[in-house]
Design a protein around this motif. Sequence first.
Motif, short mmCIF file in Angstrom:
data_model
loop_
_atom_site.label_atom_id
_atom_site.label_comp_id
_atom_site.label_asym_id
_atom_site.label_seq_id
_atom_site.Cartn_x
_atom_site.Cartn_y
_atom_site.Cartn_z
N LEU A 234 -3.27 -8.29 -61.28
CA LEU A 234 -2.83 -9.67 -61.19
C LEU A 234 -2.55 -10.21 -62.59
CD1 LEU A 234 -2.61 -11.24 -58.45
CD2 LEU A 234 -4.14 -9.26 -58.35
N SER A 235 -1.70 -11.23 -62.67
CA SER A 235 -1.41 -11.86 -63.94
C SER A 235 -2.60 -12.68 -64.41
CB SER A 235 -0.16 -12.74 -63.83
OG SER A 235 -0.34 -13.75 -62.85
N GLU A 236 -2.51 -13.22 -65.61
CA GLU A 236 -3.61 -13.95 -66.24
C GLU A 236 -4.13 -15.08 -65.35
OE1 GLU A 236 -4.43 -16.63 -70.26
OE2 GLU A 236 -2.48 -15.71 -69.90
N GLY A 237 -5.45 -15.17 -65.27
CA GLY A 237 -6.08 -16.22 -64.48
C GLY A 237 -6.51 -15.80 -63.10
N ALA A 238 -6.22 -14.55 -62.73
CA ALA A 238 -6.59 -14.05 -61.40
C ALA A 238 -7.25 -12.69 -61.55
CB ALA A 238 -5.37 -13.95 -60.49
N VAL A 239 -8.11 -12.36 -60.59
CA VAL A 239 -8.75 -11.05 -60.53
C VAL A 239 -8.55 -10.49 -59.13
CG1 VAL A 239 -10.48 -11.51 -62.31
CG2 VAL A 239 -10.96 -12.13 -59.94
N GLY A 240 -8.93 -9.22 -58.96
CA GLY A 240 -8.70 -8.57 -57.69
C GLY A 240 -7.57 -7.58 -57.80
N TYR A 241 -7.01 -7.20 -56.66
CA TYR A 241 -5.94 -6.19 -56.68
C TYR A 241 -5.04 -6.38 -55.47
CZ TYR A 241 -3.70 -1.76 -57.75
OH TYR A 241 -2.79 -0.79 -58.10
N PHE A 242 -3.75 -6.33 -55.72
CA PHE A 242 -2.74 -6.34 -54.66
C PHE A 242 -2.23 -4.92 -54.50
CE2 PHE A 242 1.98 -6.58 -53.96
CZ PHE A 242 1.91 -6.78 -52.60
N TYR A 243 -2.36 -4.36 -53.28
CA TYR A 243 -2.01 -2.96 -53.07
C TYR A 243 -0.91 -2.81 -52.01
CZ TYR A 243 -4.79 -3.26 -48.78
OH TYR A 243 -5.28 -3.62 -47.54
N VAL A 244 -0.27 -1.65 -52.07
CA VAL A 244 0.64 -1.20 -51.02
C VAL A 244 0.20 0.20 -50.63
CG1 VAL A 244 3.03 -0.73 -50.35
CG2 VAL A 244 2.53 -2.54 -52.02
N SER A 245 -0.06 0.44 -49.35
CA SER A 245 -0.58 1.73 -48.90
C SER A 245 0.15 2.22 -47.67
CB SER A 245 -2.08 1.64 -48.58
OG SER A 245 -2.87 1.47 -49.72
N MET A 246 0.32 3.53 -47.60
CA MET A 246 0.74 4.19 -46.38
C MET A 246 -0.53 4.56 -45.61
SD MET A 246 4.09 4.17 -46.61
CE MET A 246 3.87 2.55 -47.40
N VAL A 247 -0.55 4.28 -44.32
CA VAL A 247 -1.78 4.41 -43.53
C VAL A 247 -1.60 5.42 -42.40
CG1 VAL A 247 -3.35 3.18 -41.97
CG2 VAL A 247 -2.58 2.09 -44.08
N ASP A 248 -2.65 6.23 -42.18
CA ASP A 248 -2.70 7.11 -41.02
C ASP A 248 -3.97 6.80 -40.25
OD1 ASP A 248 -1.81 9.26 -39.35
OD2 ASP A 248 -3.33 10.55 -40.27
N THR A 249 -3.89 6.77 -38.93
CA THR A 249 -5.04 6.39 -38.09
C THR A 249 -5.28 7.40 -36.98
OG1 THR A 249 -3.76 5.03 -36.56
CG2 THR A 249 -4.56 3.96 -38.54
N ASP A 250 -6.52 7.42 -36.49
CA ASP A 250 -6.82 8.14 -35.26
C ASP A 250 -8.06 7.55 -34.63
OD1 ASP A 250 -9.04 9.17 -36.58
OD2 ASP A 250 -8.35 11.24 -36.60
N SER A 251 -8.28 7.85 -33.36
CA SER A 251 -9.45 7.40 -32.62
C SER A 251 -9.95 8.55 -31.77
CB SER A 251 -9.12 6.20 -31.71
OG SER A 251 -8.73 5.08 -32.49
N THR A 252 -11.28 8.76 -31.77
CA THR A 252 -11.87 9.90 -31.06
C THR A 252 -13.17 9.47 -30.38
OG1 THR A 252 -11.02 11.39 -32.78
CG2 THR A 252 -12.69 12.28 -31.29
N ILE A 253 -13.33 9.84 -29.13
CA ILE A 253 -14.61 9.66 -28.45
C ILE A 253 -15.49 10.85 -28.81
CG2 ILE A 253 -15.80 9.46 -26.24
CD1 ILE A 253 -13.27 8.23 -25.09
N VAL A 254 -16.63 10.59 -29.43
CA VAL A 254 -17.50 11.65 -29.92
C VAL A 254 -18.60 11.91 -28.91
CG1 VAL A 254 -18.99 12.38 -31.80
CG2 VAL A 254 -16.99 10.95 -32.28
N GLU A 255 -18.55 13.06 -28.28
CA GLU A 255 -19.56 13.43 -27.28
C GLU A 255 -20.62 14.34 -27.89
OE1 GLU A 255 -19.64 12.02 -24.57
OE2 GLU A 255 -17.60 11.33 -24.13
#
Length: 255
Positions: A234-255
Amino acid sequence: MTLIILIILLSWQCEEIADQGLKTDNNILLVVDGGITNELGTQEIKLSLTFDNLGQDPPPVTDALVIINDEENNYLFTHDESRPGTYTNNALVALFGKVYILYIQYNGEEYYAFATSDVGTSLPPLTVEETETGEMEYIHTESIPSMTNVRAEWEVDGSAQEREGFFYTLDVVDITKTFAPEKEPFTFPKGATLHRRKYSLTPDHQNFLRSFLSEVDWRGGGFDTAPGNVLSNLSEGAVGYFYVSMVDTDSTIVE
């Protein structure tokens, strides 16, 4: 290109993340938490202010102008009144290879950040182990630099339960990580549904996470009035982070 973006480009001198100086009075800084991904749906940027008392919630910023530009279009993020400090947009979907500019106007000041994404990769096969108590434990096996959000959901007597955690795989090395306290194992009951969401990380994003985790996750606490060595794009006077991400997801029932 709009006048706002031209002004930002003329003001911008380098893309490298760095420690930011103070701009506001009394060491109060704007805290930016959020980014955009290639997922369809709501994109979020959260704004708050630094604060002294770690026992309280960070003061939300509710009256800012938030815009993201993709070098072609401006996307206005509107404040969600039900979640103070959260700004959302449902039209923007991040693309690999593009540069995105975050522009914020608040309290008579302007702030901005530039970000692009690293290439996204698929999640590795899910690995879990049964513990001595009969619960299941998630084992993080990712080897490619990334951040993985893991959420387990299950029911107990008809009541919904969940547990959430973040796992980081970083190229950067910091000696503080070597001496970091071990975290509790990520366990959950059999039959739970495990959701994984993997975010790609650029080298700069990795450096931010390393600096942030060394100050917060490995020491405890959050952003206060002296953010120490936490990096920011970020420019002066701000903190933190602005990001751009490619995302992959999945969902699993764990038996």
